[in-house]
Design an enzyme around this catalytic site. Structure first.
Site, short mmCIF file in Angstrom:
data_model
loop_
_atom_site.label_atom_id
_atom_site.label_comp_id
_atom_site.label_asym_id
_atom_site.label_seq_id
_atom_site.Cartn_x
_atom_site.Cartn_y
_atom_site.Cartn_z
N GLU A 203 0.83 -1.14 -0.08
CA GLU A 203 0.22 -0.05 -0.13
C GLU A 203 0.77 1.35 0.22
OE1 GLU A 203 -3.04 -0.41 -0.43
OE2 GLU A 203 -3.24 -2.58 -0.02
N CYS A 237 -3.07 8.97 3.38
CA CYS A 237 -2.53 8.50 2.11
C CYS A 237 -3.68 8.75 1.25
CB CYS A 237 -2.05 6.90 2.17
SG CYS A 237 -3.53 5.81 2.72
#
Length: 453
Positions: A203, A237
């Site tokens: 990720e 994020c």
């Protein structure tokens, strides 16, 4: 880790009921020590308690509830039976855990991003080792102590340390590695795991474009965007990275951004308890450099001793600037006007494979155009951030933003593989499938291929 490997035999995989009990123990740990975790998050990042609870603890509790409720259904074997020429085949496919999983988590949400993949790993039946970030020392140390008190090391354990500790861990023979962080470190983790043919879930983030077309402008929309961008001082994020605004509403958008910033954080955001700080000095210095790559329309104040950067809006970004190429990951919002949506997408200014693409619009063709253009796993229309809190939405990256997804059932599938039991029950001996072959054999295969194979 050795104790985990000793329990790594397939016969030792925990039952669904045992996994649910483990998850409920994790839930109880979070509830019982909520205040301690909130205090640790304040110590690490001056995180407002509301944000810390909402986007760290509450997300984890909701995920555990959803997984425990659905786990038996997800774990149910898939069965099929079919007659063939000469035999009957029976198939039973089930999800099996990889075994020992390593989770390397980042500093921006040090509790949530350490335990969220661990929830998926446990749900799938794995044992888990967590390496939290050294840049969130209070949260990491508290997590180590609480997990150590709650679980035996052969089920779950936390290992603290710096980058060398993480490098050492990735050199060990884990069965799966899960990494959340930057692209360069993600590449290094992937390369090291590849030496042992260990599968990796990455990720990695990216430049999440937020497009506001001429139909999507409203004061409510601007407040959503400003909230999502400056949540946790921009260190999220899936935060909107850059705002692209249709030229017809550009000035109105800037005016509304200014109003929203004043409404949220006041005229002195440094004194506002609802505004977080930058996590560490190195990232602070990087953000200061990015702030020089445009005209500061609002904000710009900073304090190195306090790791404070005010919510900042940049305009007039020069073409080719690094702020247009690199993920910002901080409280700096470039606002860029555009004339035509197709031209904007054709210019490749918008990163196609970012973690998420945001679009504020009521124009059906524009929505379809963005959906067709993007390679992200999520295109969010008229909302920011909230998809990442939904356990029914797979969370993950593609290309530069990562590989693999988790949360909810997606996490259960990512941390397990399908194992098939295949059994044949013969009722007739068929010798024509063996050599030597004849022309008649070929004719039979062509005519009865569905029943023969």
């Amino acid at each position: 880790m050795q104790k985990q490997r000793e329990r790594g035999l397939p016969s030792a995989a925990p039952t669904v009921k045992e996994r649910q009990k483990t998850l409920l123990r994790l839930k109880r740990m979070l509830i019982d020590h909520e205040e301690a975790f909130l205090n640790a998050l304040v110590a690490d990042m001056r995180r407002p308690a509301f944000e810390a609870f909402s986007f760290e603890i509450a997300l984890l509790l909701n995920e555990i509830d959803h997984v425990c409720k659905s786990l038996r259904k997800w774990s149910r074997p898939r069965r099929s039976c079919q007659f063939k020429f000469g035999y009957m085949e029976a198939i039973r496919a089930r999800r099996s855990p990889y075994g020992n999983v390593l989770v390397i988590s980042p500093w921006n949400y040090p509790l949530q991003l350490a335990l969220m993949p661990a929830i998926s790993a446990i749900a799938a039946g794995n044992r888990c080792v967590i390496k939290p970030s050294e840049y969130a020392p209070a949260t990491s140390e508290l997590l180590r102590r609480m997990v150590g008190r709650t679980f035996p090391p052969e089920v779950m354990m936390v290992v603290t340390g710096d980058a060398q500790t993480a490098k050492l861990l990735t050199s060990l023979p884990f069965d799966l590695v899960f990494f959340t962080g930057g692209q360069e470190t993600g590449k290094a983790v992937s390369q090291q795991a590849a030496e042992q043919l260990t599968p990796v879930i990455l990720e990695l983030g990216g430049k999440n474009a937020c497009i506001l077309d001429e139909t999507g402008f409203s004061p409510a929309a601007i407040r959503e965007i400003v909230w999502g961008k400056f949540l946790n001082a921009g260190q999220t994020c899936i935060a909107p990275d850059t705002l692209f605004v249709h030229e017809s509403v550009y000035e109105r958008t800037l005016s509304e951004i200014s109003s929203a910033l004043t409404e949220f954080y006041g005229d002195a955001p440094k004194e506002n308890e609802d505004y977080a700080r930058i996590c560490h000095v190195r990232h602070f210095q990087k953000l200061l450099q990015l702030m020089t790559q445009g005209n500061i329309r609002f904000g710009g104040a900073c304090d190195a001793d306090d790791l404070f950067i005010a919510p900042t809006v940049l305009t007039d970004i020069p073409p080719g600037s690094s702020i247009g190429q690199e993920e910002i990951f901080g409280p700096i919002l470039p606002v860029i006007p555009y004339r035509d949506l197709e031209e904007l997408l054709d210019s490749k200014t918008v990163q196609r494979d970012a973690l998420v693409a945001y679009l504020f619009s009521t124009h059906k063709q524009h929505i379809q155009l963005v959906r067709h253009y993007m390679r992200s796993t999520t295109v969010s229309v008229n909302q920011v951030i909230h998809h990442g809190a939904n356990p029914r939405v797979a969370f993950g990256g593609v290309g530069r933003s990562g590989q693999g997804s988790y949360h909810g059932q997606a996490g259960f599938l990512a941390f397990s593989y399908e194992q098939t039991d295949y059994r044949a029950y013969r009722y007739l001996h068929v010798s024509d499938k063996f050599p030597p072959y004849s022309r008649q054999n070929m004719q039979i295969v062509r005519r009865f291929r569905k029943w023969l194979l």
